[in-house]
Design a protein around this motif. Sequence first.
Motif, PDB file in Angstrom:
ATOM      1  N   UNK A 162       0.849  -1.187  -0.209  1.00 47.95           N
ATOM      2  CA  UNK A 162       0.013   0.121   0.131  1.00 47.95           C
ATOM      3  C   UNK A 162       0.887   0.675  -0.126  1.00 47.95           C
ATOM      4  N   UNK A 163       1.860   1.211  -0.209  1.00 55.10           N
ATOM      5  CA  UNK A 163       2.850   2.421  -0.101  1.00 55.10           C
ATOM      6  C   UNK A 163       3.512   3.402  -1.638  1.00 55.10           C
ATOM      7  N   UNK A 164       3.027   3.953  -1.247  1.00 56.43           N
ATOM      8  CA  UNK A 164       3.124   5.269  -2.588  1.00 56.43           C
ATOM      9  C   UNK A 164       4.607   4.857  -3.370  1.00 56.43           C
ATOM     10  N   UNK A 165       4.375   4.346  -4.577  1.00 59.92           N
ATOM     11  CA  UNK A 165       5.508   3.625  -4.624  1.00 59.92           C
ATOM     12  C   UNK A 165       7.029   5.009  -5.284  1.00 59.92           C
ATOM     13  N   UNK A 166       8.297   4.666  -4.866  1.00 65.00           N
ATOM     14  CA  UNK A 166       8.874   5.794  -5.275  1.00 65.00           C
ATOM     15  C   UNK A 166       8.866   6.531  -6.995  1.00 65.00           C
ATOM     16  N   UNK A 167       8.375   5.074  -7.975  1.00 68.59           N
ATOM     17  CA  UNK A 167       8.196   5.844  -8.971  1.00 68.59           C
ATOM     18  C   UNK A 167       7.107   6.253  -9.108  1.00 68.59           C
ATOM     19  N   UNK A 168       6.016   6.791  -8.494  1.00 72.10           N
ATOM     20  CA  UNK A 168       4.658   7.292  -8.475  1.00 72.10           C
ATOM     21  C   UNK A 168       5.269   9.021  -7.741  1.00 72.10           C
ATOM     22  N   UNK A 169       6.061   8.868  -6.961  1.00 76.31           N
ATOM     23  CA  UNK A 169       6.036  10.147  -6.111  1.00 76.31           C
ATOM     24  C   UNK A 169       7.177  10.912  -6.535  1.00 76.31           C
ATOM     25  N   UNK A 170       7.593  12.394  -6.290  1.00 74.22           N
ATOM     26  CA  UNK A 170       8.563  12.457  -7.108  1.00 74.22           C
ATOM     27  C   UNK A 170       8.251  14.148  -6.624  1.00 74.22           C
ATOM     28  N   UNK A 171       9.019  15.343  -6.299  1.00 72.05           N
ATOM     29  CA  UNK A 171       8.988  16.208  -6.714  1.00 72.05           C
ATOM     30  C   UNK A 171       7.835  17.325  -6.969  1.00 72.05           C
ATOM     31  N   UNK A 172       7.413  16.492  -8.185  1.00 70.57           N
ATOM     32  CA  UNK A 172       6.160  17.580  -8.980  1.00 70.57           C
ATOM     33  C   UNK A 172       5.476  16.910  -9.020  1.00 70.57           C
ATOM     34  N   UNK A 173       5.212  15.503  -8.222  1.00 71.97           N
ATOM     35  CA  UNK A 173       3.625  15.565  -8.780  1.00 71.97           C
ATOM     36  C   UNK A 173       3.383  15.570  -7.084  1.00 71.97           C
ATOM     37  N   UNK A 174       4.306  15.440  -5.412  1.00 69.58           N
ATOM     38  CA  UNK A 174       3.628  15.493  -4.496  1.00 69.58           C
ATOM     39  C   UNK A 174       2.535  16.364  -4.349  1.00 69.58           C
ATOM     40  N   UNK A 175       2.448  17.141  -4.520  1.00 74.34           N
ATOM     41  CA  UNK A 175       1.281  18.494  -4.174  1.00 74.34           C
ATOM     42  C   UNK A 175       0.170  18.051  -4.953  1.00 74.34           C
ATOM     43  N   UNK A 176       0.595  17.612  -6.236  1.00 71.79           N
ATOM     44  CA  UNK A 176      -0.605  16.624  -7.056  1.00 71.79           C
ATOM     45  C   UNK A 176      -1.494  15.943  -6.705  1.00 71.79           C
ATOM     46  N   UNK A 177      -0.637  15.034  -5.694  1.00 71.47           N
ATOM     47  CA  UNK A 177      -1.282  13.543  -5.266  1.00 71.47           C
ATOM     48  C   UNK A 177      -2.074  14.146  -4.406  1.00 71.47           C
ATOM     49  N   UNK A 178      -1.601  14.982  -3.326  1.00 75.84           N
ATOM     50  CA  UNK A 178      -2.400  15.864  -1.773  1.00 75.84           C
ATOM     51  C   UNK A 178      -3.756  16.658  -2.256  1.00 75.84           C
ATOM     52  N   UNK A 179      -3.161  17.294  -3.106  1.00 72.70           N
ATOM     53  CA  UNK A 179      -4.238  18.604  -4.323  1.00 72.70           C
ATOM     54  C   UNK A 179      -5.559  17.038  -4.330  1.00 72.70           C
ATOM     55  N   UNK A 180      -5.010  16.344  -4.936  1.00 73.18           N
ATOM     56  CA  UNK A 180      -6.431  15.470  -5.791  1.00 73.18           C
ATOM     57  C   UNK A 180      -6.753  14.532  -4.152  1.00 73.18           C
ATOM     58  N   UNK A 181      -6.201  13.921  -3.183  1.00 70.16           N
ATOM     59  CA  UNK A 181      -6.355  13.917  -2.195  1.00 70.16           C
ATOM     60  C   UNK A 181      -7.585  14.432  -1.559  1.00 70.16           C
ATOM     61  N   UNK A 182      -7.002  15.594  -1.199  1.00 69.36           N
ATOM     62  CA  UNK A 182      -8.082  17.180  -0.947  1.00 69.36           C
ATOM     63  C   UNK A 182      -9.517  16.976  -0.883  1.00 69.36           C
ATOM     64  N   UNK A 183      -9.566  16.353  -2.829  1.00 74.89           N
ATOM     65  CA  UNK A 183     -10.799  16.890  -3.277  1.00 74.89           C
ATOM     66  C   UNK A 183     -11.693  15.338  -2.741  1.00 74.89           C
TER      67      UNK A 183
END
Length: 176
Positions: free
Chosen positions: A99-120
């Motif tokens: 259930x980890x957010x894999x390293x290839x899934x997360x990078x500095x560019x998309x981490x904020x996008x990920x949390x923005x999507x989760x907030x929705x």
Amino acid sequence: MRYTEDNFKEIYDKTYDNNLKYIVLKTNVDDANDVIQEVYIELLNKLKKEKSIEIDNIDGFVFGITKNVLKRFYKNINLDKNIFVFSTEDTNEEIADSYSLEDDFINDTNISLIWDEIRKKEDVIQKIFYLYYVLDIKISDIAESMNINESTIKTKIYRTLKELKEKLEKEGDQDE
């Protein structure tokens, strides 16, 4: 035991994790940081004002402050007491082992996008992700705290991760 302003860091270190978990469960994720900050500001002000306070149970003392801050916080922003209704649906869907957010899934560019999507997402998903990924709380403990089946939590994590990956892949394809 007697506590003074000099004991603030010790009290903070001892009580912070449990208080933040409680606050996340009782409020929405976006408000949690504001509430926790108010709790420890109030604690520090009490310690400064009294110079020395005799407290038998420091955890209970800080928890009392936390409950009062939550009441005031929602009163001040004209919200009624948060009532969360959780789904207790069970699913037989295959759940991924990781259930980890894999390293290839997360990078500095998309981490904020990920949390923005989760907030929705619905409030329960925001809480699950915050408790699991930020506070590093086990799924079994989250399930118990939120009164939700573990399988439901795993399903919500799995489905949300799948949606996030698809969205990021889609956006990546559009950039090319």
